[in-house]
Design an enzyme around this catalytic site. Structure first.
Site, mmCIF file in Angstrom:
data_model
loop_
_atom_site.group_PDB
_atom_site.id
_atom_site.type_symbol
_atom_site.label_atom_id
_atom_site.label_comp_id
_atom_site.label_asym_id
_atom_site.label_seq_id
_atom_site.Cartn_x
_atom_site.Cartn_y
_atom_site.Cartn_z
ATOM 1 N N GLY A 12 34.817 -51.842 40.679
ATOM 2 C CA GLY A 12 36.474 -51.458 41.190
ATOM 3 C C GLY A 12 36.881 -52.370 40.820
ATOM 4 O O GLY A 12 37.115 -53.460 42.185
ATOM 5 N N CYS A 39 29.029 -55.010 43.973
ATOM 6 C CA CYS A 39 30.507 -55.994 43.925
ATOM 7 C C CYS A 39 31.509 -54.712 44.584
ATOM 8 O O CYS A 39 31.394 -54.903 46.284
ATOM 9 C CB CYS A 39 31.077 -55.932 42.719
ATOM 10 S SG CYS A 39 32.164 -57.290 42.790
ATOM 11 N N TYR A 40 31.956 -54.059 44.303
ATOM 12 C CA TYR A 40 33.242 -53.353 45.452
ATOM 13 C C TYR A 40 32.100 -52.910 45.925
ATOM 14 O O TYR A 40 32.447 -52.710 47.679
ATOM 15 C CB TYR A 40 34.412 -51.951 45.086
ATOM 16 C CG TYR A 40 34.921 -51.455 45.708
ATOM 17 C CD1 TYR A 40 35.827 -52.263 46.536
ATOM 18 C CD2 TYR A 40 34.497 -50.059 46.018
ATOM 19 C CE1 TYR A 40 36.791 -51.084 47.309
ATOM 20 C CE2 TYR A 40 35.557 -49.419 46.343
ATOM 21 C CZ TYR A 40 36.533 -50.176 47.519
ATOM 22 O OH TYR A 40 37.411 -49.368 48.301
ATOM 23 N N HIS A 126 26.793 -57.656 39.415
ATOM 24 C CA HIS A 126 26.656 -56.900 38.246
ATOM 25 C C HIS A 126 25.132 -56.401 37.749
ATOM 26 O O HIS A 126 25.177 -57.355 37.190
ATOM 27 C CB HIS A 126 27.841 -57.208 37.662
ATOM 28 C CG HIS A 126 29.214 -56.796 38.242
ATOM 29 N ND1 HIS A 126 30.422 -55.455 38.655
ATOM 30 C CD2 HIS A 126 30.123 -57.451 38.868
ATOM 31 C CE1 HIS A 126 31.393 -55.341 38.993
ATOM 32 N NE2 HIS A 126 31.160 -56.952 39.901
ATOM 33 N N GLU A 128 24.721 -54.004 36.436
ATOM 34 C CA GLU A 128 24.876 -53.452 35.009
ATOM 35 C C GLU A 128 25.148 -54.204 33.788
ATOM 36 O O GLU A 128 25.336 -53.396 32.596
ATOM 37 C CB GLU A 128 25.564 -51.667 35.312
ATOM 38 C CG GLU A 128 27.048 -52.302 35.523
ATOM 39 C CD GLU A 128 27.687 -53.026 36.573
ATOM 40 O OE1 GLU A 128 26.913 -53.310 37.626
ATOM 41 O OE2 GLU A 128 29.208 -53.368 36.948
ATOM 42 N N SER A 180 39.061 -46.291 9.967
ATOM 43 C CA SER A 180 39.421 -48.205 9.959
ATOM 44 C C SER A 180 38.525 -49.010 8.887
ATOM 45 O O SER A 180 38.512 -50.562 8.441
ATOM 46 C CB SER A 180 39.666 -48.914 11.659
ATOM 47 O OG SER A 180 38.292 -48.915 12.084
ATOM 48 N N GLY A 181 36.840 -48.280 8.276
ATOM 49 C CA GLY A 181 35.608 -48.922 8.432
ATOM 50 C C GLY A 181 34.949 -49.861 9.215
ATOM 51 O O GLY A 181 34.665 -50.112 8.820
ATOM 52 N N VAL A 183 32.886 -50.113 12.151
ATOM 53 C CA VAL A 183 31.223 -49.334 12.734
ATOM 54 C C VAL A 183 32.303 -47.654 14.004
ATOM 55 O O VAL A 183 31.599 -47.337 13.255
ATOM 56 C CB VAL A 183 30.834 -50.814 13.595
ATOM 57 C CG1 VAL A 183 29.785 -50.039 14.157
ATOM 58 C CG2 VAL A 183 30.759 -51.380 13.789
ATOM 59 N N ASP A 184 33.212 -48.094 15.149
ATOM 60 C CA ASP A 184 33.220 -47.063 15.759
ATOM 61 C C ASP A 184 33.370 -45.441 14.992
ATOM 62 O O ASP A 184 32.897 -44.500 14.556
ATOM 63 C CB ASP A 184 33.770 -46.748 16.400
ATOM 64 C CG ASP A 184 33.054 -48.052 17.136
ATOM 65 O OD1 ASP A 184 32.461 -48.720 17.413
ATOM 66 O OD2 ASP A 184 34.165 -48.775 18.181
ATOM 67 N N SER A 185 34.908 -45.963 13.875
ATOM 68 C CA SER A 185 35.496 -44.641 13.590
ATOM 69 C C SER A 185 33.922 -43.969 12.372
ATOM 70 O O SER A 185 34.057 -43.467 12.096
ATOM 71 C CB SER A 185 36.572 -45.074 13.228
ATOM 72 O OG SER A 185 36.813 -45.955 12.102
ATOM 73 N N LYS A 330 28.506 -50.052 22.595
ATOM 74 C CA LYS A 330 28.325 -50.482 20.874
ATOM 75 C C LYS A 330 27.129 -50.313 20.613
ATOM 76 O O LYS A 330 26.797 -49.709 18.851
ATOM 77 C CB LYS A 330 29.266 -51.690 21.192
ATOM 78 C CG LYS A 330 29.597 -52.442 19.483
ATOM 79 C CD LYS A 330 30.744 -51.873 18.520
ATOM 80 C CE LYS A 330 31.853 -52.286 18.511
ATOM 81 N NZ LYS A 330 32.538 -51.672 17.953
#
Ligand code: XMP
Length: 559
Positions: A12, A39-40, A126, A128, A180-181, A183-185, A330
């Site tokens: 963090g 980390c933190y 990290h 992760e 929007s065209g 990937v996500d939307s 993603k």
């Protein structure tokens, strides 16, 4: 905490000494439950259990090599010199009593530590992120060997679960989607249409004026080809451009664009005939959007994504928004898209930010002179036979999990990409207010940079058209030369840095898996130079730069 088999304390942006540092219940550290601090979390363990934590002499961002001292428990089977990813300012100088140091790096004395008896572990790096390839093994060691967990969760059936959740959340209401065209939307819209019915879901493609060349045609083709009749096209370039025309601050631009989308909703309510109170907004928000917009607890705001502006937050609190992908990265969203049988060219498309080219077209309110060969930067550059220029034009970065907004550096002189990149790493670690380093591609005498300056410029159609053209040329050349697979995303940026006639284009191809971290792409120098020359021929382009900074310390997008 009852019932927990282990606790992972994440990284963090705070320092353990800060007055507003996150607080933890004391019993956490009584040794009843295994802890892995990252980390933190690692620094917190050291601080609470009486080790020593101090601000590091150097801030450390990006790749480091792990020197294993003791290959025990969580580091079981991890090889010496394994690459790991760092992003920190503070550092553990002494492990607490009862702890052993398990690993170091060149600049970090306690990169991994363990109190095996109490089952307490700390890692400065990290595990992760995908740039720590051994990270998954470390988690496996902690979860299964230390905590005694059992794997009983599988991806199979995920789509059915998601559809059930959508049906339960939406009920009888209608869902309106801005598509929007990207990937996500597209994946989120498809998922909702499949879970409900095309009658219950409406997609709207808004031309904001910040889209890439031919984007509208490509999107229309895709959806018409699929036979979807629940998709509308809304031309709104004038409205968006008018709203941001006097803005230069990236966060302000982002907020205004997010608000413009929301204002459009009211207009569409009438146009599409949605009954007030009987519809909700669907968004393709994914997990990094939430973290970087600072809306997960304790995260710092890196950038406000267009789908996380305050007005959207308020709608979320009122239960008026559905975001079926908000817990995924993603690469996982792409996998869901494949399971939904979306065409591969769409699923594999490079990510494109919601505010589009508006955050790739840098603006400046004032005129600034560029600083030739400043001693602090030039000293580092000279060691590698290069020279440095400081450009007082700021771009966004992420350093120690905090947002930074700092100066840009241009390197001149001939070198291999790995040398430019090493100089970039040293500069961003050692020189304050530096988070992004580029090198000059175009073959002009470096001394001409002495006369370069940042000029006042805002978002207008002419600049956006130039950027659109540069973006199209870059992507076509990449495709033609068979290099598309080498990059994960390829932002092309326009900056108001002039040699007298035009502006400057910066190329930002990166490799990544989930956008949380990224490395600048190692495209062949011969290609980079050819592309630079092609872009230099465009009227209005004075210089072309190539970005050699990783994330962290620089973000993928410049704003
Ligand atoms: P950064 O620049 O923070 O970007 O390293 C991480 C990823 O997020 C994308 N991005 C956005 N996506 N709305 C989006 O949907 C936004 O406002 C936005 N801003 C950045 C960026 O392109 C990269 O893939």
């Amino acid at each position: 905490m009852s019932g927990a088999k282990g606790i992972i304390i994440s990284g963090g942006p705070s320092s353990v000494y800060a007055t507003d540092a996150p607080q933890f219940p004391k019993e956490l550290f009584e040794g009843k439950i295994p802890i892995l601090g990252l980390c933190y979390g690692h620094q917190l363990l050291a601080h609470v259990l009486k080790g020593r934590v101090e601000p590091g002499k150097e801030h450390e961002y990006g790749a480091a090599s792990l020197k294993i001292v003791l290959q025990d428990t969580i580091l079981k089977d991890i090889k010496d010199n394994a690459p790991v990813w760092m992003s920190h300012g503070d550092e553990v100088l002494e492990a607490p009593p009862g702890f052993q140091v398990l690993a170091r790096t060149k600049t970090c004395r306690v990169a991994a530590m363990a109190d095996v008896q109490r089952k307490f572990f700390g890692l400065q790096f990290h595990p992760e992120v995908t740039d720590t390839p051994c990270g998954t093994k470390i988690f496996i060691n902690f979860l299964f060997d230390v905590c005694g967990c059992v794997k009983d969760w599988h991806v199979k059936g995920l789509i059915d679960d998601l559809k059930d959740k959508i049906r339960a959340e939406v009920g009888e209401r209608h869902v309106l989607f801005f598509v929007s065209g990207g990937v996500d939307s597209t994946v989120a819209f498809t998922l909702c249409t499949n879970a409900l019915s095309p009658r219950q879901v409406t997609g709207v493609f808004v031309d904001t004026g910040f889209m890439r060349k031919n984007e509208r045609e490509e999107i229309e083709r895709t959806f018409i080809h699929r036979g979807w009749k629940n998709m509308y096209y809304v031309p709104a370039a004038d409205t968006f451009l008018e709203a941001v025309k006097n803005e230069s601050d990236p966060e302000t631009k982002r907020r205004i664009i997010g608000d413009c989308f929301l204002e459009l909703q009211t207009r569409l309510e009438n146009e599409i005939g949605l009954e007030p109170g009987k519809w909700i907004l669907g968004q393709g928000t994914i997990y990094p959007d939430t973290i970087e917009s600072g809306h997960s607890q304790e995260a710092s705001v890196i950038k406000t994504h267009h789908n996380r502006v305050p007005a959207v937050q308020e709608m979320i609190e009122r239960g008026l928004i559905i975001e079926p992908l908000k817990d995924f990265y993603k690469d996982e969203v792409r996998e869901i898209g494949r399971q939904l049988k979306l065409p591969e060219h769409l699923v594999a498309k490079y990510p494109f930010p919601g505010p589009g080219l508006a955050v790739r077209c840098l603006c400046s309110r004032e005129r600034f002179e560029i600083e030739p060969k400043p001693a602090d930067l030039d000293r580092i550059a000279k060691k590698r036979g290069l020279r440095a220029w400081r450009v007082p034009l700021r771009t966004v970065g992420v350093q120690g999990d905090h947002r930074s907004y700092s100066n840009l550096v241009i390197l001149t002189g001939q070198a291999g990409l790995e040398i430019y990149s090493e100089v970039a790493r040293t500069m961003t670690r050692k020189v304050r207010n530096t988070n992004r380093v580029t090198f000059l591609i175009t073959p002009i005498p470096p001394e001409r940079l002495n006369g370069a300056s940042v000029v006042s410029a805002f978002l207008d159609e002419k600049r956006l058209d130039l950027l659109r053209e540069a973006d199209a040329i870059s992507h076509e050349m990449l495709l033609k030369e068979g290099l598309s697979e080498e990059v994960w995303q390829f932002p092309v940026v326009l900056l108001p840095l002039t040699l007298g006639k035009g502006e400057t284009i910066a190329l930002r191809p990166v490799e990544s898996t989930d956008a949380m971290t990224a490395r600048h792409a190692n495209l062949p120098l011969s290609f980079i130079r050819r592309l630079g020359n092609a872009l230099k021929k465009l009227e209005g382009v004075d210089m072309v730069l190539y970005d050699v900074t990783d994330k962290p310390p620089a973000t993928i997008e410049w704003e």
